[in-house]
Scaffold this motif. Sequence first.
Motif, PDB file in Angstrom:
ATOM      1  N   ALA A 245       0.920  -1.322  -0.228  1.00  0.00           N
ATOM      2  CA  ALA A 245      -0.095   0.003   0.005  1.00  0.00           C
ATOM      3  C   ALA A 245       0.977   1.062   0.001  1.00  0.00           C
ATOM      4  N   ASP A 246       1.846   1.165   0.534  1.00  0.00           N
ATOM      5  CA  ASP A 246       2.949   2.371   0.580  1.00  0.00           C
ATOM      6  C   ASP A 246       3.947   2.352  -0.461  1.00  0.00           C
ATOM      7  N   GLY A 247       3.667   1.667  -1.527  1.00  0.00           N
ATOM      8  CA  GLY A 247       4.626   1.780  -2.598  1.00  0.00           C
ATOM      9  C   GLY A 247       5.746   0.825  -2.602  1.00  0.00           C
ATOM     10  N   LYS A 248       5.969  -0.013  -1.994  1.00  0.00           N
ATOM     11  CA  LYS A 248       7.157  -0.908  -1.893  1.00  0.00           C
ATOM     12  C   LYS A 248       6.846  -2.299  -2.799  1.00  0.00           C
ATOM     13  N   LEU A 249       7.722  -2.704  -3.793  1.00  0.00           N
ATOM     14  CA  LEU A 249       7.603  -3.797  -4.790  1.00  0.00           C
ATOM     15  C   LEU A 249       8.325  -5.081  -3.862  1.00  0.00           C
ATOM     16  N   ARG A 250       7.593  -6.030  -3.567  1.00  0.00           N
ATOM     17  CA  ARG A 250       8.260  -7.149  -2.919  1.00  0.00           C
ATOM     18  C   ARG A 250       8.018  -8.399  -3.744  1.00  0.00           C
ATOM     19  N   PRO A 251       9.258  -9.006  -4.091  1.00  0.00           N
ATOM     20  CA  PRO A 251       9.499 -10.126  -4.824  1.00  0.00           C
ATOM     21  C   PRO A 251       8.845 -11.328  -4.148  1.00  0.00           C
ATOM     22  N   CYS A 252       8.550 -11.512  -2.675  1.00  0.00           N
ATOM     23  CA  CYS A 252       8.157 -12.523  -2.181  1.00  0.00           C
ATOM     24  C   CYS A 252       7.174 -12.136  -0.881  1.00  0.00           C
ATOM     25  N   LEU A 253       6.323 -12.629  -0.512  1.00  0.00           N
ATOM     26  CA  LEU A 253       5.362 -12.414   0.668  1.00  0.00           C
ATOM     27  C   LEU A 253       6.140 -12.629   1.888  1.00  0.00           C
ATOM     28  N   LEU A 254       6.819 -13.370   1.953  1.00  0.00           N
ATOM     29  CA  LEU A 254       7.722 -13.988   3.186  1.00  0.00           C
ATOM     30  C   LEU A 254       8.886 -13.379   3.473  1.00  0.00           C
ATOM     31  N   SER A 255       9.413 -12.706   2.506  1.00  0.00           N
ATOM     32  CA  SER A 255      10.748 -11.982   2.631  1.00  0.00           C
ATOM     33  C   SER A 255      10.445 -10.392   2.770  1.00  0.00           C
ATOM     34  N   GLU A 256      11.539  -9.905   3.585  1.00  0.00           N
ATOM     35  CA  GLU A 256      11.402  -8.491   3.677  1.00  0.00           C
ATOM     36  C   GLU A 256      11.979  -7.479   2.726  1.00  0.00           C
ATOM     37  N   GLU A 257      12.360  -8.286   1.593  1.00  0.00           N
ATOM     38  CA  GLU A 257      13.234  -7.587   0.478  1.00  0.00           C
ATOM     39  C   GLU A 257      11.963  -6.778  -0.104  1.00  0.00           C
ATOM     40  N   GLU A 258      12.336  -5.604  -0.312  1.00  0.00           N
ATOM     41  CA  GLU A 258      11.490  -4.921  -1.112  1.00  0.00           C
ATOM     42  C   GLU A 258      12.366  -3.712  -1.605  1.00  0.00           C
ATOM     43  N   ILE A 259      11.537  -3.151  -2.887  1.00  0.00           N
ATOM     44  CA  ILE A 259      12.220  -1.964  -3.516  1.00  0.00           C
ATOM     45  C   ILE A 259      11.125  -0.751  -3.496  1.00  0.00           C
ATOM     46  N   ASP A 260      11.431   0.484  -3.201  1.00  0.00           N
ATOM     47  CA  ASP A 260      10.628   1.352  -2.979  1.00  0.00           C
ATOM     48  C   ASP A 260      10.385   2.027  -4.506  1.00  0.00           C
ATOM     49  N   LEU A 261       9.034   2.194  -4.738  1.00  0.00           N
ATOM     50  CA  LEU A 261       8.623   2.770  -5.985  1.00  0.00           C
ATOM     51  C   LEU A 261       8.030   4.109  -5.790  1.00  0.00           C
ATOM     52  N   ARG A 262       7.377   4.244  -4.571  1.00  0.00           N
ATOM     53  CA  ARG A 262       6.727   5.390  -4.172  1.00  0.00           C
ATOM     54  C   ARG A 262       7.831   6.936  -4.485  1.00  0.00           C
ATOM     55  N   GLU A 263       8.900   6.878  -3.881  1.00  0.00           N
ATOM     56  CA  GLU A 263       9.849   8.076  -4.121  1.00  0.00           C
ATOM     57  C   GLU A 263      10.213   8.445  -5.467  1.00  0.00           C
ATOM     58  N   PRO A 264      10.326   7.359  -6.202  1.00  0.00           N
ATOM     59  CA  PRO A 264      10.629   7.549  -7.805  1.00  0.00           C
ATOM     60  C   PRO A 264       9.448   8.056  -8.484  1.00  0.00           C
ATOM     61  N   LEU A 265       8.338   7.476  -7.970  1.00  0.00           N
ATOM     62  CA  LEU A 265       6.994   8.083  -8.568  1.00  0.00           C
ATOM     63  C   LEU A 265       6.891   9.460  -8.302  1.00  0.00           C
ATOM     64  N   ARG A 266       7.098   9.761  -7.123  1.00  0.00           N
ATOM     65  CA  ARG A 266       6.855  11.327  -6.613  1.00  0.00           C
ATOM     66  C   ARG A 266       7.675  12.032  -7.110  1.00  0.00           C
ATOM     67  N   ARG A 267       8.988  11.770  -7.715  1.00  0.00           N
ATOM     68  CA  ARG A 267       9.853  12.441  -8.204  1.00  0.00           C
ATOM     69  C   ARG A 267       9.725  12.773  -9.695  1.00  0.00           C
TER      70      ARG A 267
ATOM     71  N   ALA B 161       9.665   9.605 -11.978  1.00  0.00           N
ATOM     72  CA  ALA B 161      10.495   8.709 -12.638  1.00  0.00           C
ATOM     73  C   ALA B 161       9.780   8.601 -14.035  1.00  0.00           C
ATOM     74  N   SER B 162      10.344   8.293 -15.248  1.00  0.00           N
ATOM     75  CA  SER B 162      10.085   7.794 -16.191  1.00  0.00           C
ATOM     76  C   SER B 162       9.540   6.105 -16.231  1.00  0.00           C
ATOM     77  N   SER B 163       8.700   5.948 -17.029  1.00  0.00           N
ATOM     78  CA  SER B 163       8.374   4.559 -17.381  1.00  0.00           C
ATOM     79  C   SER B 163       9.449   3.619 -17.532  1.00  0.00           C
ATOM     80  N   GLU B 164      10.584   4.062 -18.147  1.00  0.00           N
ATOM     81  CA  GLU B 164      11.731   3.237 -18.434  1.00  0.00           C
ATOM     82  C   GLU B 164      12.400   2.937 -16.921  1.00  0.00           C
ATOM     83  N   GLU B 165      12.453   3.921 -16.100  1.00  0.00           N
ATOM     84  CA  GLU B 165      13.119   4.058 -14.802  1.00  0.00           C
ATOM     85  C   GLU B 165      12.301   3.053 -13.854  1.00  0.00           C
ATOM     86  N   LEU B 166      10.866   2.985 -13.969  1.00  0.00           N
ATOM     87  CA  LEU B 166      10.132   2.204 -13.153  1.00  0.00           C
ATOM     88  C   LEU B 166      10.235   0.535 -13.581  1.00  0.00           C
ATOM     89  N   LYS B 167      10.574   0.342 -15.002  1.00  0.00           N
ATOM     90  CA  LYS B 167      10.457  -0.917 -15.495  1.00  0.00           C
ATOM     91  C   LYS B 167      12.114  -1.402 -15.022  1.00  0.00           C
TER      92      LYS B 167
END
Length: 327
Positions: free
Chosen positions: A265-287, A289-295
């Motif tokens: 809900a707060d814009g983190k992309l998680r590769p696995c439900l049971l892992s705390e590994e996640e990549i922030d998309l919210r900050e790039p979105l709000r600054r 970021a281009s579609s290519e950067e998101l990809k």
Amino acid sequence: MTGLSDSFQRPINYLRISVTDRCNLRCIYCMPAEGVSLMSHNNILSYEEIYTVVKAAAEMGINKVRLTGGEPLVRLGLPQLVQMITGINTIDDISLTTNGILLAKHAAELKQAGLHRVNISLDTLRPDRFKSITRCGELEDTLRGIEVARAVGLNPVKINVVVMAGINDDELPDFARKTISDGWHVRFIELMPISGDDLVASRLVSVRDMKHRLDPLGKMEPYRLSVGNGPAKYFRLPDASGTIGFITPVTEHFCYRCNRLRLTADGKLRPCLLSEEEIDLREPLRRGASSEELKDLIEEAIARKPLGHHLAEGSIHKGRPFSQVGG
């Protein structure tokens, strides 16, 4: 569309999106009675931001989207998001997981907006037990939600039952009979150890045991749903128009064929439900970021996808509450 796969050659085509961390129930296996600390509204992605992520992901090969929470129907205007995602041509399956409390009110509008089907969480058919498991809410509201969802065509409506020893496991036959009497599609789910409390430690019922308890109802034959098979293995009882599915996240995990990413809900992309590994998309979105950067960030998340979890070896998940990550 180029298609996506991770480092273990698993195709990735499914994005689960948590639209809110808020919920109108307090289920005993999901959160404490007092609830959990809620995210600031400012930290939750807007529908426009979610759409931007989905559009970029769709251009890479994602074609299935599921909306979750928390409870997604407590967020205002959800049909608007469904309609926005429907407008992405390469998305061919949009579904929703809900506890059903508010579904009767919104089902028709969601269907009109483009929603294809729903999964409804329901762990008991007994009103008093419903209040005990959810700590609030009325069974009748969820049953009405199931009825209306089927009536407006959000099919197949799947009923998700988390089976807990000594709490609701005696209702396995009752749910199974609903596949005969009412054509329900019921999915029995093993309780995952998502905390270290006594409930989780002592309440696991294996799918093997579930099947044994259903033996008196007749021989179950393997069955394949035409849409939305997901991680469940499906069967059909004699004379049933509905199905029984079993989901085994603990005793027979299905990580080897996992095809999904999760957007919190707060814009983190998680590769696995049971892992705390996640990549922030919210900050790039709000600054901006281009579609290519998101990809590029989506590709990074896929590259970090682990081979599997370790629940069967006694590992206990103690990360973010599932209500925040679309569990």
